[in-house]
Design a protein around this motif. Sequence first.
Motif, short mmCIF file in Angstrom:
data_model
loop_
_atom_site.label_atom_id
_atom_site.label_comp_id
_atom_site.label_asym_id
_atom_site.label_seq_id
_atom_site.Cartn_x
_atom_site.Cartn_y
_atom_site.Cartn_z
N VAL A 1 5.30 10.27 -4.22
CA VAL A 1 6.02 9.84 -5.42
C VAL A 1 5.27 8.68 -6.08
CG1 VAL A 1 8.20 8.89 -6.30
CG2 VAL A 1 8.23 10.64 -4.51
N LEU A 2 4.81 7.75 -5.26
CA LEU A 2 4.05 6.62 -5.81
C LEU A 2 2.83 7.15 -6.56
CD1 LEU A 2 4.13 4.09 -2.81
CD2 LEU A 2 5.47 3.99 -4.90
N ASN B 1 2.29 10.14 -7.78
CA ASN B 1 2.70 10.88 -8.99
C ASN B 1 2.97 9.95 -10.16
OD1 ASN B 1 2.64 13.38 -7.83
ND2 ASN B 1 4.82 13.44 -7.29
N CYS B 2 3.38 8.73 -9.85
CA CYS B 2 3.77 7.81 -10.91
C CYS B 2 2.67 6.79 -11.21
CB CYS B 2 5.06 7.08 -10.53
SG CYS B 2 6.41 8.20 -10.24
N GLY B 3 1.48 7.02 -10.68
CA GLY B 3 0.35 6.16 -11.03
C GLY B 3 0.29 4.86 -10.24
N ILE B 4 0.93 4.84 -9.06
CA ILE B 4 0.85 3.63 -8.22
C ILE B 4 0.12 4.01 -6.93
CG2 ILE B 4 2.22 2.02 -6.80
CD1 ILE B 4 4.27 2.02 -9.09
N ASP B 5 -0.91 3.24 -6.58
CA ASP B 5 -1.75 3.58 -5.44
C ASP B 5 -0.98 3.41 -4.13
OD1 ASP B 5 -3.65 3.97 -3.56
OD2 ASP B 5 -5.08 2.48 -4.34
N SER B 6 -0.72 4.54 -3.46
CA SER B 6 0.11 4.49 -2.24
C SER B 6 -0.64 3.86 -1.07
CB SER B 6 0.59 5.89 -1.87
OG SER B 6 -0.51 6.72 -1.62
N LYS B 7 -1.98 3.70 -1.22
CA LYS B 7 -2.72 3.04 -0.13
C LYS B 7 -2.55 1.53 -0.21
CE LYS B 7 -6.15 6.64 0.43
NZ LYS B 7 -5.93 7.30 -0.89
N GLU B 8 -2.27 1.08 -1.43
CA GLU B 8 -2.15 -0.36 -1.63
C GLU B 8 -0.68 -0.83 -1.56
OE1 GLU B 8 -3.75 -3.60 -4.91
OE2 GLU B 8 -4.22 -1.47 -5.18
N TYR B 9 0.20 0.02 -2.06
CA TYR B 9 1.60 -0.42 -2.20
C TYR B 9 2.55 0.45 -1.40
CZ TYR B 9 -0.01 -3.21 -6.12
OH TYR B 9 -0.66 -4.12 -6.90
#
Length: 339
Positions: free
Chosen positions: A288-289, A291-299
């Motif tokens: 989901v992160l 998909n919404c343009g937020i880096d899931s490795k960082e956040y």
Amino acid sequence: MIDQLKKQLEEVKSFTADSQDAIEAFRIKYLGKKGLLNDYFQELRNIPKEEKKVFGQTVNELKIAATEKIQELKNNLQDKEEVKSLYGDLTRPGEPLELGARHPTSLVKNQIIDIFSRIGFTVSEGPEIEDDWHNFTALNLPEYHPARDMQDTFFIQTDPDILLRTHTSSVQVRYMENHKPPIRTISPGRVYRNEAISARSHCFFHQVEGLYIDKGVSFADLKQTLQYFTTALFGKSRIRLRPSYFPFTEPSAEVDVYWGLETETDYRMTKGTGWLEIMGCGMVDPNVLDNCGIDSKEYSGFAFGMGIDRIALLLYQVSDIRLLSENDLRFLKQFKSIL
Ligand code: DAH
């Protein structure tokens, strides 16, 4: 004689009247055929020569003053009548202004907003008519995903891509698409589901979505936040998180608050267990992160969602959800004293 005239002049100037009849009586008294002014003009003949000039001037002055006064009074009267026909009688006692009451759903919504704004959450909103991406696909529910059946969706007939949002989770997606972390927001709003209407469920109701994204957010943060919330709203700090499943969170949990078993109502509400389910939650799925343009490795982050109407029914001991949308004043007036 002159003195008498001067007195009359004062009288004319200070005269007032607020009816047609009174003005007419005044006119007849001064300007009528047998009126005072005619008498004075007759009198002029008998006045000694040296006084004639002053006397004549004063009679003229009186005539002008009377004529002007009549015109002025007539104008005033006309103005008043115009106002009257526009607004009715302005001297009548006012009608009592009935103060409304806040709707129980709004009362609870405002309380929830207040509680979360104290710990830095902003309020965000999204559209009730949504597209497939924001309501489903971005939330890890691609086409044909079986979990889509969990939510009986109202589609807009002409376009299968457009629907009435089934949950406020769609606002999460919109918010993440448009904001960079850290994100702390709650999204209250109305949602729709194609469900049979009964005392327990309705085809539209209200939810609040919560979203917290930053570096290093953990499940412990989620639990602590929820505990703070249940303490602030219900005065109850004992909660339990039961493993559950939502496509947009991993891991997912359902939150129960310990209501207790002190009264008969407690027994009924909690079906004898003391526990009440109040919301769903979990750690936002990395998909989901991304998909919404937020880096899931960082956040990482957590999310939760709850029904506002259910909580209102609970807090105000209302037994039928339909009462919340029937606009029955006898019901709504009972919330007058609550701000
Ligand atoms: N969207 C879910 C529903 O409508 C509620 C929900 C559950 C929202 C878990 C969340 C969550 O954000 O993490 O039933």
